[in-house]
Scaffold this motif. Structure first.
Motif, PDB file in Angstrom:
ATOM      1  N   ARG A 133       0.783  -1.233   0.000  1.00 13.47           N
ATOM      2  CA  ARG A 133       0.000   0.000   0.000  1.00 13.47           C
ATOM      3  C   ARG A 133       0.813   1.281   0.000  1.00 13.47           C
ATOM      4  O   ARG A 133       0.273   2.337  -0.247  1.00 13.47           O
ATOM      5  CB  ARG A 133      -0.970  -0.004   1.197  1.00 13.47           C
ATOM      6  CG  ARG A 133      -2.043  -1.030   0.989  1.00 13.47           C
ATOM      7  CD  ARG A 133      -3.007  -1.220   2.109  1.00 13.47           C
ATOM      8  NE  ARG A 133      -3.908  -2.298   1.739  1.00 13.47           N
ATOM      9  CZ  ARG A 133      -3.574  -3.584   1.747  1.00 13.47           C
ATOM     10  NH1 ARG A 133      -2.374  -3.961   2.161  1.00 13.47           N
ATOM     11  NH2 ARG A 133      -4.419  -4.502   1.349  1.00 13.47           N
ATOM     12  N   THR A 172       2.990  -3.337   9.338  1.00 15.75           N
ATOM     13  CA  THR A 172       1.730  -3.740   8.695  1.00 15.75           C
ATOM     14  C   THR A 172       0.706  -2.618   8.852  1.00 15.75           C
ATOM     15  O   THR A 172       0.640  -1.979   9.899  1.00 15.75           O
ATOM     16  CB  THR A 172       1.207  -5.103   9.227  1.00 15.75           C
ATOM     17  OG1 THR A 172      -0.095  -5.341   8.699  1.00 15.75           O
ATOM     18  CG2 THR A 172       1.182  -5.186  10.736  1.00 15.75           C
ATOM     19  N   SER A 173      -0.055  -2.384   7.785  1.00 15.78           N
ATOM     20  CA  SER A 173      -0.934  -1.211   7.753  1.00 15.78           C
ATOM     21  C   SER A 173      -2.234  -1.429   8.529  1.00 15.78           C
ATOM     22  O   SER A 173      -3.050  -0.522   8.621  1.00 15.78           O
ATOM     23  CB  SER A 173      -1.255  -0.849   6.296  1.00 15.78           C
ATOM     24  OG  SER A 173      -1.833  -1.959   5.648  1.00 15.78           O
TER      25      SER A 173
HETATM   26  P1  OAD Z   1       0.966  -2.789   3.525  1.00 16.92           P
HETATM   27  O1  OAD Z   1       1.685  -2.483   2.251  1.00 16.92           O
HETATM   28  O2  OAD Z   1      -0.503  -2.604   3.576  1.00 16.92           O
HETATM   29  O3  OAD Z   1       1.568  -1.881   4.673  1.00 16.92           O
HETATM   30  C1  OAD Z   1       2.940  -1.721   4.854  1.00 16.92           C
HETATM   31  C2  OAD Z   1       3.178  -1.136   6.211  1.00 16.92           C
HETATM   32  O4  OAD Z   1       4.589  -1.114   6.428  1.00 16.92           O
HETATM   33  C3  OAD Z   1       2.696   0.309   6.405  1.00 16.92           C
HETATM   34  O5  OAD Z   1       2.091   0.397   7.679  1.00 16.92           O
HETATM   35  C4  OAD Z   1       3.986   1.141   6.399  1.00 16.92           C
HETATM   36  O6  OAD Z   1       3.894   2.253   7.264  1.00 16.92           O
HETATM   37  C5  OAD Z   1       4.978   0.147   6.913  1.00 16.92           C
HETATM   38  N1  OAD Z   1       6.361   0.325   6.440  1.00 16.92           N
HETATM   39  C6  OAD Z   1       6.823   0.646   5.220  1.00 16.92           C
HETATM   40  N2  OAD Z   1       8.169   0.654   5.191  1.00 16.92           N
HETATM   41  C7  OAD Z   1       8.572   0.326   6.443  1.00 16.92           C
HETATM   42  C8  OAD Z   1       9.828   0.155   7.077  1.00 16.92           C
HETATM   43  N3  OAD Z   1      10.967   0.301   6.418  1.00 16.92           N
HETATM   44  N4  OAD Z   1       9.840  -0.203   8.392  1.00 16.92           N
HETATM   45  C9  OAD Z   1       8.680  -0.362   9.093  1.00 16.92           C
HETATM   46  N5  OAD Z   1       7.466  -0.197   8.544  1.00 16.92           N
HETATM   47  C10 OAD Z   1       7.404   0.125   7.243  1.00 16.92           C
HETATM   48  O7  OAD Z   1       1.390  -4.273   3.917  1.00 16.92           O
HETATM   49  P2  OAD Z   1       0.679  -5.317   4.873  1.00 16.92           P
HETATM   50  O8  OAD Z   1       0.044  -4.646   6.056  1.00 16.92           O
HETATM   51  O9  OAD Z   1       1.659  -6.387   5.127  1.00 16.92           O
HETATM   52  O10 OAD Z   1      -2.385  -9.801   1.598  1.00 16.92           O
HETATM   53  O11 OAD Z   1      -0.454  -5.876   3.950  1.00 16.92           O
HETATM   54  C11 OAD Z   1      -1.271  -6.881   4.467  1.00 16.92           C
HETATM   55  C12 OAD Z   1      -1.757  -7.772   3.381  1.00 16.92           C
HETATM   56  O12 OAD Z   1      -2.418  -7.012   2.374  1.00 16.92           O
HETATM   57  C13 OAD Z   1      -0.673  -8.509   2.609  1.00 16.92           C
HETATM   58  O13 OAD Z   1      -0.235  -9.664   3.233  1.00 16.92           O
HETATM   59  C14 OAD Z   1      -1.371  -8.824   1.339  1.00 16.92           C
HETATM   60  C15 OAD Z   1      -1.896  -7.433   1.111  1.00 16.92           C
HETATM   61  O14 OAD Z   1      -2.704  -7.128   0.148  1.00 16.92           O
HETATM   62  C16 OAD Z   1      -2.749 -10.674   0.639  1.00 16.92           C
HETATM   63  O15 OAD Z   1      -2.223 -10.707  -0.444  1.00 16.92           O
HETATM   64  C17 OAD Z   1      -3.852 -11.593   1.068  1.00 16.92           C
END
Ligand code: OAD
Length: 235
Positions: A21, A179-180
């Motif tokens: 995201r 994670t977002s």
């Molecule tokens: P997202 O891409 O939604 O969120 C990424 C998160 O990581 C955000 O909260 C950012 O603030 C944070 N972030 C980015 N860079 C960072 C860093 N260097 N250190 C710490 N935080 C950082 O990813 P997810 O929450 O993992 O599901 O997404 C959840 C699920 O949605 C995934 O597993 C996938 C997706 O669509 C499926 O495919 C079923």
């Protein structure tokens, strides 16, 4: 202490793996969320296959970062002190295992695995990454069933929810990293364990959607912050 850590795309961001995201970008004109569905696979398997083959190929050129390594070291320390530790990841890359984590629970599956749509056989495969070539099963008694990435798509049920429920039931300290907080059921874990009295921490670059369910939010890059934060958690 029973520690549960939930990781998301942010933990692998510093390894060069794109988050879902934050990138704000499109892949070949599509939102990644629109490619990661059973409907997309049924309508245009070549498109979905290309999307996942690009990610599978990328596994060979990324390395675990300091955040993955800190989590693996934390697991060893926790074991030496008699604490329980469960690592749950939404990520489909294999960087936790490569950093030395012994048993990450991949609730959204793994890029390094392919699953047969006909017989359900699963195999590890990191070498068949040609974007234009589908792979068939070849398991005894199956024949040429089509293989799909063994990842959980939107609308599918995440893996290993029973094990996760058991870990959450016992949890005293919960840390969500990178994670977002936008995708359920994972986004609900924080509130669930907090209701039962666990301490809840979040570490991410930006405040996530489920910020309200945390006792503490630590902003920043996981690779920089996690080594020290995990020390603090263990104290
Ligand atoms: P997202 O891409 O939604 O969120 C990424 C998160 O990581 C955000 O909260 C950012 O603030 C944070 N972030 C980015 N860079 C960072 C860093 N260097 N250190 C710490 N935080 C950082 O990813 P997810 O929450 O993992 O599901 O997404 C959840 C699920 O949605 C995934 O597993 C996938 C997706 O669509 C499926 O495919 C079923």
């Amino acid at each position: 202490m029973q520690v549960v850590v939930l990781t998301g795309a942010g933990v692998s961001a510093d390894s060069g793996v794109a988050t879902f995201r934050d990138a704000g970008g499109l892949w070949e004109g599509h939102r990644p969320e629109d490619v990661a569905t059973p409907e997309a696979w049924a309508a245009d398997p070549a498109l979905v296959w290309r999307f996942y083959q690009a990610r599978r190929a990328a596994l060979a050129v990324v390395e675990p970062n300091a955040a993955h390594l800190a989590l693996a070291a934390f697991e060893r320390r926790a074991a030496a002190r008699g604490h329980g530790f469960t690592l749950i990841t939404q990520n489909v890359d294999d960087l936790h295992a490569r950093a030395g984590s012994s048993a990450p629970i991949h609730m959204h599956g793994e890029l390094a695995r392919l699953r047969c749509e006909r017989c359900g056989a699963v195999r590890r495969d990191t070498t068949s990454v040609d974007p234009e070539r589908f792979v068939t099963c070849g398991a005894p008694g199956c024949g040429a069933g089509a293989l799909r990435p063994d990842v959980v798509w939107f609308g599918e049920v995440p893996y290993r929810l029973d094990e996760i429920a058991r870990a959450l039931a016992d949890c005293t300290h919960f840390l969500a990293v990178g994670t977002s907080g936008a995708v359920y059921p994972a986004a609900g874990f924080l509130a669930e364990v907090r209701r039962r009295g666990a301490r809840t921490w979040i570490q991410a670059l930006e405040p996530p959607d489920n910020l309200d369910a945390s006792d503490r939010f630590v902003p920043g890059r996981a690779a920089e912050i996690l080594p020290e934060l995990l020390d603090e958690l263990c104290r």
